[in-house]
Motif scaffolding. Structure first.
Motif, short mmCIF file in Angstrom:
data_model
loop_
_atom_site.label_atom_id
_atom_site.label_comp_id
_atom_site.label_asym_id
_atom_site.label_seq_id
_atom_site.Cartn_x
_atom_site.Cartn_y
_atom_site.Cartn_z
N ASP A 160 34.45 17.64 -36.14
CA ASP A 160 33.15 18.29 -36.21
C ASP A 160 32.38 17.66 -37.35
OD1 ASP A 160 30.96 19.92 -36.45
OD2 ASP A 160 32.10 21.79 -36.68
N ALA A 161 31.41 16.82 -36.99
CA ALA A 161 30.62 16.09 -37.98
C ALA A 161 29.28 16.78 -38.20
CB ALA A 161 30.43 14.65 -37.54
N GLY A 162 29.20 18.07 -38.04
CA GLY A 162 27.96 18.80 -38.28
C GLY A 162 27.10 18.87 -37.05
N GLU A 163 26.42 17.79 -36.72
CA GLU A 163 25.51 17.79 -35.59
C GLU A 163 26.20 17.40 -34.28
OE1 GLU A 163 22.04 15.47 -36.38
OE2 GLU A 163 21.74 16.41 -38.33
N ARG A 164 27.42 16.92 -34.37
CA ARG A 164 28.10 16.51 -33.15
C ARG A 164 29.60 16.75 -33.26
NH1 ARG A 164 27.36 10.24 -34.39
NH2 ARG A 164 29.17 10.06 -35.72
#
Length: 166
Positions: A160-164
Motif C-alpha cells: 500500500d503506497a498511499g495512492e495505489r
C-alpha cells in the motif's frame, strides 16, 4: 468499514477466498509476517525484527462473504495474540521435519506492507527515477531484481503506497 475489518483483513479474506476456490479446501493455513517491535525497548534497535505467523482458517463452502470477513478478522486477532512466539521455536516444539526448499507449517504466504509517507513504495517497487531521503543518505534503486522464487508455494505480496495498491 461496515464489517469492522481493516484493509489487511479484507485483502487476506480475498486471498483466502481465491485459495479456497482453486483448492476446494475448507481448512486453510496461511503464513504472514508481523513486526517484532511491540516493546518500546526495541524501537531504536537496528535490525530485521520480523516474525512469521501462521493463521488458520476454516471456510465452509457457501459461507457468505460478510461472515467470511468476520472469521478472517477473528482468526487474525487470535493469531496476533501469539505473535511474540518465535516461528523457529514453534516449529522445533512441534517437531516438524524441516526441508531446505519449503517453509514448515504453511505453503501459502500473505504479506501486506504499508508506507504512510508514500516515498518508500516507489523504491520498493523498483521504479527507476525515484530517490528517498533516509537521514543523511539518499536511496535510489541500483537495479531492478526480478521476482525470485520463494519458500512458499503461493505468495501474495501487496504494498500500500498511499495512492495505489501494488
Amino acid at each position: 468499514r461496515e464489517c469492522g475489518v481493516t484493509s489487511y483483513s479484507f485483502l487476506l479474506a480475498c486471498d483466502r477466498t481465491v485459495l479456497h476456490r482453486y483448492t476446494g479446501q475448507e481448512d486453510i493455513l496461511i503464513g504472514t509476517s508481523v513486526s517484532g517491535r511491540l516493546n518500546p525497548l526495541w524501537e531504536n534497535v537496528v535490525g530485521y525484527l520480523v516474525n512469521l505467523l501462521p493463521v488458520r482458517y476454516h471456510l465452509p463452502s457457501g459461507t457468505p462473504f460478510r461472515q467470511h470477513l468476520q472469521h478472517t478478522r477473528d482468526a487474525v486477532l487470535g493469531a496476533l495474540a501469539h505473535r511474540e512466539l518465535p516461528f523457529s521455536l514453534m516449529v522445533s516444539q512441534m517437531r516438524l521435519r524441516r526441508s531446505a526448499n519449503r517453509t514448515p507449517v504453511f505453503q501459502a504466504f500473505f504479506n501486506f506492507l504499508t508506507d504512510r509517507s508514500g516515498e518508500l513504495g516507489a523504491l520498493f517497487l523498483g521504479e527507476r527515477n525515484c530517490a528517498v531521503e533516509f537521514g543523511d543518505t539518499i536511496l535510489r534503486p541500483w537495479m531492478v531484481v526480478p521476482q525470485q522464487e520463494g519458500q512458499s508455494e503461493i505468495v501474495l505480496q501487496l504494498f500500500d503506497a498511499g495512492e495505489r495498491l501494488s
